[in-house]
Design an enzyme around this catalytic site. Structure first.
Site, PDB file in Angstrom:
ATOM      1  N   PRO A   1      69.390  88.389  38.702  1.00  0.00           N
ATOM      2  CA  PRO A   1      70.161  89.437  39.377  1.00  0.00           C
ATOM      3  C   PRO A   1      69.434  90.765  39.529  1.00  0.00           C
ATOM      4  O   PRO A   1      69.963  91.678  40.172  1.00  0.00           O
ATOM      5  CB  PRO A   1      71.392  89.587  38.477  1.00  0.00           C
ATOM      6  CG  PRO A   1      70.913  89.184  37.123  1.00  0.00           C
ATOM      7  CD  PRO A   1      69.906  88.092  37.354  1.00  0.00           C
TER       8      PRO A   1
ATOM      9  N   ASP B   1      62.192  87.826  48.752  1.00  0.00           N
ATOM     10  CA  ASP B   1      63.376  88.326  49.439  1.00  0.00           C
ATOM     11  C   ASP B   1      63.534  89.822  49.221  1.00  0.00           C
ATOM     12  O   ASP B   1      62.927  90.405  48.310  1.00  0.00           O
ATOM     13  CB  ASP B   1      64.630  87.608  48.928  1.00  0.00           C
ATOM     14  CG  ASP B   1      64.730  86.176  49.427  1.00  0.00           C
ATOM     15  OD1 ASP B   1      63.967  85.805  50.333  1.00  0.00           O
ATOM     16  OD2 ASP B   1      65.581  85.428  48.908  1.00  0.00           O
TER      17      ASP B   1
ATOM     18  N   LYS C   1      66.014  89.409  54.490  1.00  0.00           N
ATOM     19  CA  LYS C   1      67.008  89.062  55.503  1.00  0.00           C
ATOM     20  C   LYS C   1      68.160  90.055  55.426  1.00  0.00           C
ATOM     21  O   LYS C   1      68.611  90.418  54.347  1.00  0.00           O
ATOM     22  CB  LYS C   1      67.547  87.647  55.273  1.00  0.00           C
ATOM     23  CG  LYS C   1      66.520  86.531  55.466  1.00  0.00           C
ATOM     24  CD  LYS C   1      67.186  85.182  55.280  1.00  0.00           C
ATOM     25  CE  LYS C   1      66.221  84.041  55.570  1.00  0.00           C
ATOM     26  NZ  LYS C   1      65.192  83.908  54.545  1.00  0.00           N
TER      27      LYS C   1
ATOM     28  N   GLY D   1      66.155  86.336  44.894  1.00  0.00           N
ATOM     29  CA  GLY D   1      67.151  86.911  44.005  1.00  0.00           C
ATOM     30  C   GLY D   1      68.104  85.833  43.505  1.00  0.00           C
ATOM     31  O   GLY D   1      68.410  84.878  44.219  1.00  0.00           O
ATOM     32  N   GLY D   2      68.557  85.973  42.260  1.00  0.00           N
ATOM     33  CA  GLY D   2      69.478  84.987  41.704  1.00  0.00           C
ATOM     34  C   GLY D   2      68.800  83.665  41.448  1.00  0.00           C
ATOM     35  O   GLY D   2      67.705  83.599  40.885  1.00  0.00           O
ATOM     36  N   ASP D   3      69.444  82.588  41.896  1.00  0.00           N
ATOM     37  CA  ASP D   3      68.917  81.231  41.728  1.00  0.00           C
ATOM     38  C   ASP D   3      68.505  80.686  43.087  1.00  0.00           C
ATOM     39  O   ASP D   3      69.208  80.898  44.085  1.00  0.00           O
ATOM     40  CB  ASP D   3      69.992  80.330  41.103  1.00  0.00           C
ATOM     41  CG  ASP D   3      69.481  78.917  40.887  1.00  0.00           C
ATOM     42  OD1 ASP D   3      68.942  78.652  39.805  1.00  0.00           O
ATOM     43  OD2 ASP D   3      69.610  78.088  41.819  1.00  0.00           O
TER      44      ASP D   3
ATOM     45  N   ILE E   1      71.254  78.490  45.005  1.00  0.00           N
ATOM     46  CA  ILE E   1      72.611  78.994  45.241  1.00  0.00           C
ATOM     47  C   ILE E   1      72.532  80.070  46.310  1.00  0.00           C
ATOM     48  O   ILE E   1      72.142  81.209  46.043  1.00  0.00           O
ATOM     49  CB  ILE E   1      73.258  79.534  43.950  1.00  0.00           C
ATOM     50  CG1 ILE E   1      73.346  78.423  42.896  1.00  0.00           C
ATOM     51  CG2 ILE E   1      74.654  80.091  44.237  1.00  0.00           C
ATOM     52  CD1 ILE E   1      73.979  78.863  41.593  1.00  0.00           C
TER      53      ILE E   1
ATOM     54  N   ALA F   1      73.359  85.308  40.844  1.00  0.00           N
ATOM     55  CA  ALA F   1      73.987  86.611  41.028  1.00  0.00           C
ATOM     56  C   ALA F   1      75.384  86.619  40.420  1.00  0.00           C
ATOM     57  O   ALA F   1      75.792  87.599  39.785  1.00  0.00           O
ATOM     58  CB  ALA F   1      74.042  86.958  42.510  1.00  0.00           C
TER      59      ALA F   1
ATOM     60  N   MET G   1      78.092  87.782  49.730  1.00  0.00           N
ATOM     61  CA  MET G   1      77.891  88.290  51.090  1.00  0.00           C
ATOM     62  C   MET G   1      79.207  88.518  51.824  1.00  0.00           C
ATOM     63  O   MET G   1      79.363  88.173  52.989  1.00  0.00           O
ATOM     64  CB  MET G   1      77.004  87.314  51.886  1.00  0.00           C
ATOM     65  CG  MET G   1      75.643  87.078  51.246  1.00  0.00           C
ATOM     66  SD  MET G   1      74.724  85.697  51.979  1.00  0.00           S
ATOM     67  CE  MET G   1      75.620  84.288  51.291  1.00  0.00           C
TER      68      MET G   1
ATOM     69  N   GLY H   1      75.050  94.285  40.751  1.00  0.00           N
ATOM     70  CA  GLY H   1      75.306  93.693  39.444  1.00  0.00           C
ATOM     71  C   GLY H   1      74.070  93.593  38.576  1.00  0.00           C
ATOM     72  O   GLY H   1      72.987  93.248  39.052  1.00  0.00           O
TER      73      GLY H   1
END
Length: 252
Positions: free
Chosen positions: A14, A37, A59, A90-92, A95, A121, A171, A200
């Site tokens: 995150p 990203d 993006k 970002g995150g996984d 996902i 996230a 999103m 977060g």
């Protein structure tokens, strides 16, 4: 001809570098090429070696720095040239990160690919906000959906939110009004507690609480910007601050 490299699809978590996996940190520190990203925190990119090449493929809504097909081709081309690019997300990666598409492209090209999971996230933001996505007294089911996609109104979200359930929307800032209308039209109570977690697990994190009917007004009034998650369900009313407030109201 150089030996084919391996494409590493790496989850950056995150945002906080302390939440990287050891495998992710090691790959970032030794990579020659990092394709990242826009949500990857600068502190994580700063871990890269000084001679590494960093390429942003950030993006935004309806505006992509590089189309997904071109990202796939870039990763395959670099691997075939003997480099082992790190595709940092970002995150996984799997996902809402399009990691599945990139892994498929690598396999179709005969290029080795490794997926390094990251704290998603949803998990990272919820933990930072101390919102338990599942709770014995409030929720035994948690679902993840994308709130920014084509055909939102036609999607079937029946049963994803309600009593005993938690819905996490990625999103969804730009479509908050449509999301609230959709869920209420499907029968969800306008009084269902919600939370918005902006940035977060980062120093500038904000956690905003409200009710489903007031979701779009809350987004507008507080000028919520991405990255932000919307969490819908009774668990959002079970943070220490929320429970203390409820106890005070009951005592009055």
């Amino acid at each position: 001809m150089a030996d084919t490299g391996t494409i590493h699809l790496v989850g950056a978590g995150p945002g906080d570098p302390d939440l990287l996996t050891l495998r992710a940190a090691r790959l970032i520190q030794r990579a020659e090429l990092i394709v990242h990203d826009g949500l990857v925190d600068p502190a994580i990119l700063a871990m890269a070696r000084k001679d590494a090449t960093l390429i942003s493929v950030a993006k935004q809504r309806s505006k992509h720095t590089l189309p997904q097909e071109d990202i796939n081709a870039l990763l395959v081309r670099e691997a075939r040239a003997g480099r082992s690019p790190v595709r940092l997300k970002g995150g996984d990666p799997l996902i809402f990160g399009r990691g599945g598409e990139e892994a498929e492209a690598a396999r179709a090209a005969g290029v080795p690919v490794e997926v390094v999971p990251g704290i998603s996230a949803a998990n990272g933001a919820a933990a930072a906000a101390q919102i338990a996505l599942t709770h014995r007294d409030a929720s035994s089911i948690v679902s993840f959906v994308a709130g920014q996609c084509k055909g939102l109104s036609e999607q079937n979200w029946a049963g994803l939110a309600g009593k005993g359930r938690t819905l996490v929307i990625y999103m969804g800032v730009k479509t908050a009004g449509d999301i609230a209308d959709k869920l209420m039209a499907d029968g969800l109570s306008p009084d269902m507690p919600i939370a918005i977690i902006e940035n977060g697990a980062r120093p500038q994190m904000r956690v905003l609480h409200g009710l489903l009917a007031g979701l779009p007004d809350l987004v507008d009034h507080e000028r919520v910007t991405s990255p932000a998650l919307i969490v819908i369900g009774e668990v959002t009313a079970r943070t220490d601050a929320q429970l203390a407030s409820q106890a005070m109201e009951a005592a009055q």
